[in-house]
Design an enzyme around this catalytic site. Structure first.
Site, PDB file in Angstrom:
ATOM      1  N   ASP A 235     -19.760  19.661 -17.210  1.00 39.61           N
ATOM      2  CA  ASP A 235     -20.600  18.730 -17.966  1.00 39.61           C
ATOM      3  C   ASP A 235     -22.068  18.988 -17.641  1.00 39.61           C
ATOM      4  OD1 ASP A 235     -21.465  16.655 -19.535  1.00 39.61           O
ATOM      5  OD2 ASP A 235     -20.672  15.056 -18.263  1.00 39.61           O
TER       6      ASP A 235
ATOM      7  N   HIS B 257     -22.328  16.181 -22.273  1.00 37.37           N
ATOM      8  CA  HIS B 257     -21.859  15.110 -23.159  1.00 37.37           C
ATOM      9  C   HIS B 257     -23.007  14.348 -23.803  1.00 37.37           C
ATOM     10  CE1 HIS B 257     -22.328  12.312 -19.614  1.00 37.37           C
ATOM     11  NE2 HIS B 257     -22.602  11.462 -20.572  1.00 37.37           N
TER      12      HIS B 257
ATOM     13  N   SER C 261     -26.482   8.565 -18.023  1.00 37.32           N
ATOM     14  CA  SER C 261     -25.890   9.893 -18.205  1.00 37.32           C
ATOM     15  C   SER C 261     -26.955  10.981 -18.314  1.00 37.32           C
ATOM     16  CB  SER C 261     -25.038   9.911 -19.473  1.00 37.32           C
ATOM     17  OG  SER C 261     -23.847   9.195 -19.303  1.00 37.32           O
ATOM     18  N   GLY C 262     -26.660  12.118 -17.700  1.00 38.40           N
ATOM     19  CA  GLY C 262     -27.567  13.256 -17.771  1.00 38.40           C
ATOM     20  C   GLY C 262     -28.682  13.238 -16.758  1.00 38.40           C
TER      21      GLY C 262
ATOM     22  N   GLY D 137     -26.041   4.916 -20.088  1.00 39.11           N
ATOM     23  CA  GLY D 137     -27.458   5.172 -20.335  1.00 39.11           C
ATOM     24  C   GLY D 137     -28.098   5.990 -19.240  1.00 39.11           C
TER      25      GLY D 137
END
Length: 284
Positions: A122, A74, A217-218, A215
């Site tokens: 994801d 995402h 994320s990942g 923020g």
């Protein structure tokens, strides 16, 4: 079994994966928390996009090989131009110019079954435009063994530059938080996440105090093995719409150990690396 793998990952880095030169202080928090010790998570990267001639942080990620970064699907948009910043501690300044490296992105590979509605699969890989050199501030994390499941309450740490509280400001310094693992049996209960989570995910936190936030994320869920080596067990995927630190709504991560075959299949197309044979990444 993974079969043959490409040892360029280990050959390229003298110290091996998951071994920071600066040990992290394992007692900090993200939401309402503290700064991480500078450069104690040397595989943490800042994924940045370009807009109006400037670069802006959008997501975290994990360096897992000299030319490869692991992040969330995402986080990737085909309309954006990205770069990866490694060795960074404070996003508001350049830090030590010798410690920080900015690298362009050659290509991004999003999992073919990524579903933005169900938020499943994801996971994405970023191939850097060039290999990065190992240093005290830039090192790769290890991958877990395929199928590995962490026990309930296993202590892990999430790291990132996400918001320090719900709707709060973005921090300049890299943050970290202790997030104990919540096993699937608990996390899938109706008053926790229920059917929103599946067994290819990892839940962590949920105490209503500490969590990942927008923020982050990942970025990685960092978990330490008995031998002291750090593995990236999860990728920050989603959290509660009610807030970043909602009780019984732990942070949800893509479980990396469920995608080792996929990671190696992507790495199998690494013809640009002369020593590569049937795979690029070695869970070590």
């Amino acid at each position: 079994m993974l079969g043959a793998v490409c040892l360029v990952v280990l050959l390229g880095y003298a110290y091996g994966c998951g071994q920071p030169a600066v040990p992290p202080q394992l007692s900090s928090r993200v939401v309402g928390g503290e700064d991480a010790v500078a450069h104690s998570w040397p595989w943490q990267i800042s994924l940045q996009y370009r807009s109006g001639g400037s670069w802006y942080h959008t997501c975290g990620g994990t360096l897992i090989a000299p030319q490869w970064v692991l992040t969330a699907a995402h986080c990737i948009s085909s309309y954006m131009t990205y770069r990866v910043v490694l060795g960074m501690q404070d996003l508001s300044e350049d830090d030590d110019p010798g410690a920080v490296t900015s690298v362009g992105v050659e290509k991004t590979i999003v999992h073919e079954d990524w579903d933005s509605y169900l938020i499943i699969n994801d996971i994405a890989l970023i191939k850097l435009a060039e290999e990065v050199q190992e240093s005290d501030t830039i090192r790769a994390a290890c991958l877990p063994a395929a199928g590995k499941i962490l026990p309930n309450d296993f202590p892990c740490y999430v790291t990132g530059w996400g918001r320090i509280r719900t709707n709060g400001p973005l921090p300049d310094a890299l943050q970290q938080a202790l997030l104990p693992v919540v096993d699937y049996k608990t996390c899938s209960k109706w008053d926790w996440w229920g059917s929103y989570v599946d067994e290819n995910m990892v839940c962590a936190g949920g105490d209503g105090v500490v969590s990942s936030c927008n923020g982050d994320s990942g970025g990685p869920l960092n978990c330490q093995r008995d031998d002291g080596v750090w593995e990236v067990e999860g990728i920050v995927s989603f959290g509660s719409s009610l807030g970043c630190n909602t009780k019984k709504k732990p942070s949800v991560f893509t479980r990396v150990s469920a995608y080792i075959d996929w990671i190696n299949e992507v790495g199998a197309s690494c013809s640009s690396i002369p020593t590569c044979t049937q795979g690029l990444f070695l869970p070590h």
